[in-house]
Design a protein around this motif. Structure first.
Motif, short mmCIF file in Angstrom:
data_model
loop_
_atom_site.label_atom_id
_atom_site.label_comp_id
_atom_site.label_asym_id
_atom_site.label_seq_id
_atom_site.Cartn_x
_atom_site.Cartn_y
_atom_site.Cartn_z
N ARG A 1 25.82 -3.55 -35.15
CA ARG A 1 25.87 -2.79 -34.00
C ARG A 1 24.93 -3.12 -32.71
N GLY A 2 24.91 -4.52 -32.81
CA GLY A 2 24.09 -5.06 -31.42
C GLY A 2 22.94 -4.68 -31.43
N ASN A 3 22.18 -4.64 -32.42
CA ASN A 3 20.60 -4.04 -32.38
C ASN A 3 19.53 -5.14 -32.49
N ILE A 4 20.09 -6.21 -31.70
CA ILE A 4 18.94 -7.42 -31.59
C ILE A 4 19.26 -7.94 -29.89
N GLY A 5 18.09 -7.98 -29.38
CA GLY A 5 18.24 -8.71 -28.09
C GLY A 5 18.39 -7.62 -26.94
N ARG A 6 18.15 -6.06 -27.23
CA ARG A 6 18.01 -5.41 -26.21
C ARG A 6 16.89 -4.45 -26.41
N GLU A 7 16.84 -3.35 -25.36
CA GLU A 7 15.49 -2.48 -25.54
C GLU A 7 15.67 -1.48 -26.84
N GLY A 8 14.61 -1.50 -27.24
CA GLY A 8 14.42 -0.26 -28.48
C GLY A 8 15.13 -0.70 -29.43
N ALA A 9 15.42 -2.12 -29.95
CA ALA A 9 16.12 -2.36 -31.10
C ALA A 9 15.79 -3.83 -31.37
N GLY A 10 15.80 -4.10 -32.65
CA GLY A 10 15.45 -5.54 -33.31
C GLY A 10 14.44 -5.55 -34.47
N PRO A 11 14.48 -6.66 -35.08
CA PRO A 11 13.59 -6.84 -36.20
C PRO A 11 12.30 -6.84 -35.73
N GLY A 12 11.35 -6.17 -36.69
CA GLY A 12 10.01 -5.92 -36.37
C GLY A 12 9.18 -6.15 -37.62
N PRO A 13 9.06 -7.35 -38.08
CA PRO A 13 8.08 -7.74 -39.22
C PRO A 13 6.44 -7.27 -38.81
N VAL A 14 6.13 -6.69 -39.81
CA VAL A 14 4.29 -6.28 -39.59
C VAL A 14 3.85 -7.15 -40.40
N ARG A 15 2.93 -8.00 -39.65
CA ARG A 15 2.29 -9.20 -39.84
C ARG A 15 1.13 -8.71 -40.32
N GLY A 16 0.37 -9.63 -41.27
CA GLY A 16 -0.95 -9.07 -41.86
C GLY A 16 -2.22 -9.41 -41.03
N HIS A 17 -2.82 -10.56 -41.34
CA HIS A 17 -4.06 -10.86 -40.67
C HIS A 17 -3.92 -10.80 -39.14
N SER A 18 -5.08 -10.75 -38.29
CA SER A 18 -4.85 -10.47 -36.97
C SER A 18 -4.41 -11.58 -36.24
N ASN A 19 -4.57 -12.72 -36.78
CA ASN A 19 -3.97 -13.95 -35.78
C ASN A 19 -3.18 -14.95 -36.67
N VAL A 20 -2.77 -14.34 -37.67
CA VAL A 20 -1.81 -15.28 -38.81
C VAL A 20 -0.51 -15.86 -37.97
N GLN A 21 0.04 -14.90 -36.98
CA GLN A 21 1.08 -15.48 -36.52
C GLN A 21 0.74 -16.58 -35.23
N GLY A 22 -0.38 -16.07 -34.60
CA GLY A 22 -0.82 -17.07 -33.37
C GLY A 22 -1.08 -18.50 -33.91
N GLN A 23 -1.61 -18.64 -35.20
CA GLN A 23 -2.14 -19.75 -35.74
C GLN A 23 -0.86 -20.64 -35.73
N ARG A 24 0.31 -20.10 -36.15
CA ARG A 24 1.33 -20.90 -36.05
C ARG A 24 1.87 -21.49 -34.84
N THR A 25 1.64 -20.65 -33.76
CA THR A 25 1.97 -20.82 -32.50
C THR A 25 1.42 -22.03 -31.77
N VAL A 26 0.01 -22.23 -32.22
CA VAL A 26 -0.71 -23.44 -31.80
C VAL A 26 -0.92 -24.53 -32.66
N GLY A 27 0.01 -24.60 -33.71
CA GLY A 27 0.14 -25.79 -34.42
C GLY A 27 -0.21 -25.60 -35.74
N ILE A 28 -0.68 -24.79 -36.29
CA ILE A 28 -0.91 -24.40 -37.89
C ILE A 28 0.35 -24.60 -38.66
N THR A 29 0.98 -25.73 -38.99
CA THR A 29 2.08 -25.98 -39.42
C THR A 29 2.26 -27.17 -40.26
#
Length: 759
Positions: free
Chosen positions: A391-419
Motif C-alpha cells: 500500500r505504498g507505505n515506504i517513502g512518504r510521511e507517516g509511513a515506513g519501517p521503524g526498527p528500534v535499535r538497542g544501544h545508544s550509538n550502535v547505528q552511528g558506529q556503522r555510519t562511521v566505519g565500524i564494519t
C-alpha cells in the motif's frame, strides 16, 4: 541483592506510573547518587545536554521536563555511582574468585579507576601506568598478524571514538570490526539494504505524528525503549490503531500511565496501547504477515474483478518495485491451514489485523529482535517490507519501517566505519585523505570472530566497551578458547564477566563515561551519536570524573594506535585527542553527504538528519527499485517442531540493559529475586507433570552432537503460547549453538532456540 527472597506474583499495574518511580527508587539510592546525578538527569536527552548511554530512541526537539525513562535513569546512576573498583579490590580477590560472582555483583563494585594488568602468578589484576599499558599492548599487537586480531566495539562508543577505532583498524591492515549490531539488528542492515537500498529506518520521530496505524512485531517497548511509550500514548490519544504481534504479553504494549502527567499519577489513569494483541509462535511472524498480505492481495483482486476501489497502491508498485507478481502469486497460493499452524494464530485474528491495515492510509511498522534474531530472520524482514510496499507505505510521511535499535550509538558506529565489509567503508576517500592503502579483504563479523577464537586462529581481542564473551552464543566452547587468546584488552567503565576470563596476557583500560567532564588540551570536549532515526546529536558531560587517572575513549584508542602504527603525518592522533572537533572535521571529509557542517550542526534541537534515499523513494538496490521477495519458509526458526521440542525465546528483564543487570526485579513479568527461571505455558506444564516453582533443566535440541545444558531453572507459569518458552539472556546463551544464526546476517538466533525440558 542477589540473595533476596524469590517472589513470583503477577504485576497488575500499567507500564510507567508509580511502578516506574518505585523502580528508580530501588536502584538509584544504592549507587549513592549526588547532586551531579540529578543535574545530569535534568539535562538528559535535551539540546546541548547529555545523551543517554542506554537506548537509541530519538531525542525530541521540544523535550519533556524529564526526557528520561526508568532504565535511562538507572543507566545514568550506574555510570555515576560513588562505588569504586580500585586496585585494592583486585588485591583482595583473585580473578578466579570474582569470576564466580553474578553479573550484578561485579557491576556493583563500581567504576574502574586504574589501568590493570593480569598477573598470572598471583591470579590477580594489578595496577599499571598508562605508558606501561600502551607499550605492552603495542608490542604484543605488533607481533601479531593484524588480520587475526579482533577489534570489537559495543554500541556505546561515540562517533568520534568509533571513527578513530575503525581508521586504526584499516591503517593496521584489517577489517575485523564486529560490533553489537552483529548480535541484534544486522539482519536489518543486510535485509533492508537488499530490499529498499537503505540499511536503517526510513521514518523520523515526527512521522509518528502523521501515521494512522502502527504494526509492531517482536519488540518490548516497556523494557527496551520506554521513552517510546510517550510517543505511542500520543498516537493513541489521537485515535491511531496499534496492532501488536508478540509471543509474550508485554505490559508496555498493553497499558501505560504517564509518570509526567499529574492526572495519570493522581487519578490512576492509564492509556490502552495496543488495540489488537496477537500472541504468535516465536518465529511465526512470516506466516502471520503472509496471511495479511494474502488478504490484501485477494481484496485487491476482488476490487479489480468488480470495478471497485483498488486496495493495493498499484501506482507505487508499478513505478517503484520489482517482482510483485511473484510474491502476489505466492500469497494467493498460501494455504490457510499452513499459515495458522506456522503462526500460531487463528484466521480470524489475522483477518482482524489485515482489516486495520487496509483501512489505514499511513502505516509504520515497528520491530525489534523478535524479527531479526531467527534463522530465517531475513525472510521475516523481507515479508514485513513487502507488507508495507503493498500500500505504498515506504517513502512518504507517516509511513515506513521503524526498527528500534538497542544501544545508544550502535547505528552511528556503522555510519562511521565500524564494519567488516569493504563496500560499506569509504575506501577511496580514506586512501586520499590519509595516504594509505585500506584493506579490501572482508573482515570477521561476530560469528566469524567466534569461529576463529574457538579454532585457535585468533591472536588477540580488543574490546571497546561491551561484554563480548558473556553476550555470545556457544558459551562453554568460547570460554575455554577465550582463555587461550594471546592477548585480551578491555576498554571499560566497570567490571564484567569477559574481563574475568583473562587471555594469556590481559589488560583492563578504564575510561571516562559519557556523562563525565572530558577535558583535553583545548578545553571541555563534546561527543556525538546517532539515534534509530538517523539523527545526529552532540553530548556534553559535566560531572567530575570517577578518577583523575581515567582517560577518554578517544585518548585510549589513539594511545593504542600510536603504539602499533608507524607515524602518519596525515593522521594527527594527538591533535585529534586534544580537539574532538578535528575528528568531526575528518568524519565530514570522509562522509560529506551525511556530515556536512558537522561541528556547526551537532547541537541542533532534535539532532540533524543525515538523510536516507529510501525516504525519498530513491532505491539504491541492485535493480534500482524496491524489491519484493518470496520467503523461503513460513517458520522463521529454521527447525521443525517435534514432540518434546520447545522454541526458547531469550529475553531481557525490566531491570537490565543488554548484559548489564541493575537488579533482580522483572516487575512487568512479576518475577523478583532470581533470573534463573523458565517461563512456560500452563498446558505444557501439565503435560510434563510440572508445578509452579519446580526446578528443571533446559538442554539444547540442536541435534549437532554437543551437550549444552542449563540447570537450576525455576518453572514460572506464564502467558506464552504452547510450545514456546521464555528465559533470560545472557544466562541462557549457553544453549545457543554458534551456527544457529540468521543465514545471511549471522545474527545469533536467540529468539527461537531448539531446547528440551529435563525434569
Amino acid at each position: 541483592m542477589s540473595g533476596e527472597e524469590i517472589v513470583i506474583k503477577p504485576y497488575t499495574a500499567p507500564a510507567g506510573g508509580w511502578g516506574s518511580m518505585r523502580g528508580m527508587a530501588e536502584v538509584l539510592p544504592g549507587e549513592r547518587p549526588g547532586v551531579d546525578v540529578l543535574d545530569t538527569l535534568r539535562r538528559q536527552n535535551k539540546p546541548e545536554g547529555f545523551m543517554c548511554v542506554s537506548c537509541a530512541w530519538g531525542k525530541p526537539a521540544k523535550p519533556h521536563i524529564a526526557e528520561f525513562c526508568e532504565n535511562g535513569a538507572k543507566a545514568t546512576a550506574w555510570e555515576l555511582t560513588k562505588h569504586r573498583a580500585t586496585p585494592a579490590l583486585f588485591q583482595q580477590h583473585t580473578v578466579s574468585e570474582m569470576a564466580q560472582w553474578p553479573d550484578y555483583d561485579l557491576e556493583k563494585t563500581g567504576r574502574l579507576t586504574h589501568p590493570l594488568r593480569y598477573d598470572r602468578a598471583t591470579d590477580k589484576y594489578v595496577a599499571a601506568s598508562w605508558d606501561e599499558a600502551f607499550a605492552a599492548i603495542g608490542a604484543k599487537l605488533k607481533a601479531s598478524d593484524p588480520k587475526k586480531v579482533v577489534l570489537y566495539s559495543s554500541g556505546r562508543a561515540s562517533l568520534e571514538t568509533s571513527f578513530m577505532y575503525s581508521l586504526f583498524a584499516r591503517m593496521w591492515g584489517q577489517q575485523n570490526l564486529p560490533d553489537s549490531s552483529n548480535m541484534c539488528h544486522e539482519t536489518t542492515s543486510v535485509g533492508l539494504k537488499a530490499a529498499i537500498g537503505s540499511p536503517v529506518a526510513t521514518i523520523q520521530l515526527e512521522d509518528y505524528d502523521k501515521c494512522d496505524a502502527i504494526f509492531c512485531f517482536g519488540q518490548n517497548v516497556g523494557t527496551n525503549a520506554p521513552r517510546m511509550l510517550h510517543t505511542l500514548k500520543s498516537c493513541r490519544d489521537r485515535g491511531v490503531e496499534i496492532v501488536t504481534f508478540n509471543p509474550l504479553r508485554e505490559r508496555g504494549w498493553e497499558r501505560f500511565a504517564d509518570p509526567q502527567s499529574p492526572l495519570d499519577m493522581i487519578a490512576g489513569h492509564e492509556t490502552k496501547i495496543s488495540t489488537q494483541y496477537h500472541q504468535l509462535h516465536a518465529g511465526g511472524d512470516i506466516a502471520a504477515i503472509v496471511g495479511m498480505c494474502k488478504l490484501v492481495i485477494e481484496a485487491d483482486d476482488h476490487a479489480i474483478a468488480n470495478g471497485g476501489t483498488r486496495v493495493i497502491d498499484h501506482h507505487f508498485i508499478e513505478q517503484h518495485t520489482v517482482r510483485f507478481e511473484a510474491f502476489a502469486d505466492y500469497c494467493r497460493r498460501a494455504d490457510w491451514d499452513e499459515l495458522t499452524r506456522a503462526s500460531g494464530l487463528t484466521r480470524g485474528a489475522i483477518e482482524a489485523a489485515a482489516r486495520v491495515y487496509m483501512r489505514a492510509e499511513r502505516v509504520i511498522a515497528v520491530y525489534g529482535m523478535g524479527i531479526t534474531q531467527h534463522r530465517y530472520g531475513m525472510d521475516s524482514l523481507f515479508v514485513l517490507t513487502n507488507f508495507l510496499m503493498l500500500r505504498g507505505n515506504i517513502g512518504r510521511e507517516g509511513a515506513g519501517p521503524g526498527p528500534v535499535r538497542g544501544h545508544s550509538n550502535v547505528q552511528g558506529q556503522r555510519t562511521v566505519g565500524i564494519t567488516e565489509k569493504t563496500e560499506l567503508a569509504p575506501v577511496e576517500r580514506l586512501k586520499t585523505l590519509f595516504q594509505f592503502d585500506p584493506p579490501t579483504e572482508k573482515g570477521w563479523d561476530t560469528v566469524e570472530s567466534c569461529r576463529a577464537i574457538i579454532a585457535g586462529e585468533c591472536q588477540g581481542f580488543v574490546q571497546l566497551g561491551g561484554n563480548f564473551l558473556r553476550a555470545t552464543p556457544e558459551h562453554a566452547k568460547m570460554k575455554e578458547a577465550w582463555a587461550k587468546l594471546p592477548i585480551t584488552v578491555h576498554i571499560a567503565t566497570k567490571l564484567n564477566k569477559s574481563q574475568l576470563v583473562p587471555g594469556q596476557e590481559s589488560w583492563i583500560l578504564p575510561c571516562l563515561g559519557r556523562s563525565e567532564t572530558d577535558l583535553q588540551a583545548t578545553g571541555r570536549q563534546a561527543v556525538s551519536m546517532e539515534d534509530s532515526f538517523s539523527h545526529i546529536y552532540g553530548s556534553i558531560g559535566k560531572v567530575k570524573p570517577a578518577s583523575d587517572t581515567l582517560l577518554s575513549e578517544p585518548a585510549i584508542v589513539a594511545g593504542i594506535a600510536k603504539a602499533v602504527l608507524p607515524p602518519n603525518p596525515n593522521v594527527p592522533w594527538d591533535a585529534w585527542v586534544g580537539d574532538y572537533g578535528l575528528v568531526r572535521t575528518a568524519i565530514e571529509n570522509c562522509y560529506p553527504d551525511k556530515f556536512a557542517n558537522f561541528n556547526e550542526r551537532m547541537f541542533e534541537p532534535g539532532g540533524f538528519w543525515k538523510g536516507n534515499p529510501a525516504a525519498h523513494r530513491q532505491w539504491e538496490t541492485e535493480s534500482g527499485k524496491a524489491e519484493f521477495n518470496v520467503p523461503r519458509a513460513l517458520n522463521a526458526s529454521g527447525f521443525t517442531d517435534k514432540d518434546g521440542r520447545f522454541r526458547l525465546i531469550t529475553l531481557r528483564s525490566n531491570d537490565q540493559f543488554n548484559t548489564t543487570v541493575y537488579g533482580y526485579d522483572d516487575r512487568f513479568r512479576g518475577i523478583r529475586g532470581t533470573r534463573m527461571v523458565v517461563m512456560m505455558n500452563r498446558d505444557d506444564m501439565a503435560r510434563l507433570g510440572l508445578q509452579e516453582g519446580d526446578t528443571v533443566a533446559l538442554e539444547s535440541d540442536a541435534e549437532d552432537g554437543v551437550d549444552r545444558v542449563v540447570e537450576g531453572l525455576r518453572v514460572v507459569a506464564y502467558n506464552i503460547p504452547p510450545g514456546n518458552l521464555g528465559g533470560y539472556y545472557p544466562e541462557l546463551n549457553y544453549l545457543i549453538p554458534l551456527e544457529h544464526h540468521a543465514l545471511e546476517s549471522h545474527v545469533p538466533a536467540g529468539k527461537s532456540v531448539p531446547v528440551r525440558v529435563r525434569t
